[in-house]
Design an enzyme around this catalytic site. Sequence first.
Site, PDB file in Angstrom:
ATOM      1  N   PRO A   2       0.837  -1.205   0.000  1.00  0.00           N
ATOM      2  CG  PRO A   2      -0.733  -1.549   1.669  1.00  0.00           C
ATOM      3  CD  PRO A   2       0.567  -2.068   1.136  1.00  0.00           C
ATOM      4  CD  GLU A   3       2.745   2.818  -4.461  1.00  0.00           C
ATOM      5  OE1 GLU A   3       2.855   3.975  -4.890  1.00  0.00           O
ATOM      6  OE2 GLU A   3       2.922   1.804  -5.170  1.00  0.00           O
ATOM      7  NE  ARG A 113       4.910 -12.409   1.273  1.00  0.00           N
ATOM      8  CZ  ARG A 113       5.706 -12.036   0.281  1.00  0.00           C
ATOM      9  NH1 ARG A 113       5.203 -11.411  -0.755  1.00  0.00           N
ATOM     10  NH2 ARG A 113       6.999 -12.280   0.321  1.00  0.00           N
TER      11      ARG A 113
END
Length: 276
Positions: A2-3, A113
């Site tokens: 995510p940015e 993850r």
Amino acid sequence: MPELPEVETVVRGLRQPLIGRTVTGFWFDWPRTIGGPDPDQFAARVQGQTFKRIERRAKYIVCHLDDELLIVHLKMTGRLYVTPAESVQNDDRWMHFKLSLDNGHELRFSDARKFGKVYLSQDFASVTPGAAKLGPEPLEDSFKAADFHARLVGRKTVLKALLLDQSFVAGVGNIYADEALFRAKLHPLRKADSLNVKESARLYKMVREVLQAGIDYEGASISWYRKPDGTEGESQKHFYAYGRDGQPCLVCGTTLVKTRVAQRGTHYCPSCQPLE
Ligand SMILES: [Zn+2]
């Protein structure tokens, strides 16, 4: 990962369910999700604190509690959502951290993850070495084209790598770097200090435009990113460059190519973005 637009969308989606709520419980099952302090201290300190404000800094979610900041970095696969305590969500299979709230809901953090981190801290800058060195927020009104140009001067780095450098400007990642370079008609391998004032003003404008469009479309759900309500963002439907290798350029029809720059897949149009 995510940015800026994705994290901003998460922040906006968390305000309504969290602000005014008090933490009544703490749970985790993966110690490395807790970035600090240690889980015992974290549990003791977070309980009884109320969410006052929620903001974004770079790619961090920053929740202002009564006495401290609760800071979350989603990294690759992190998702935050607020749900009634009794409800079972699909994402719960990857849940590694949660806080119980005084209205019978829970703030849950799923992270398949397990690279994501949750911190409790008095100040933002001390949570990670990177946090102290973050560059300016590109969408702030106070960040002008002249500031952007001044930061480029003397930088020998190629543009793609520079845009990914969080100490240059905060919040840009692989997707929006490719989109900004495409719209600015600049090759990802151009050296930063080769840009004239006009070119750097164009890149400044396009960085801001693609990030703002990303927010307007509520982020890009190309892999793990979801809004806190579980729905997808729409930003990926409006890309010109990212993920479009092998397809015709939407401006000139040339086939877009993909290469690797700064260890990241990089998409561009060889005609619109010549390496001069
Ligand atoms: Zn083109």
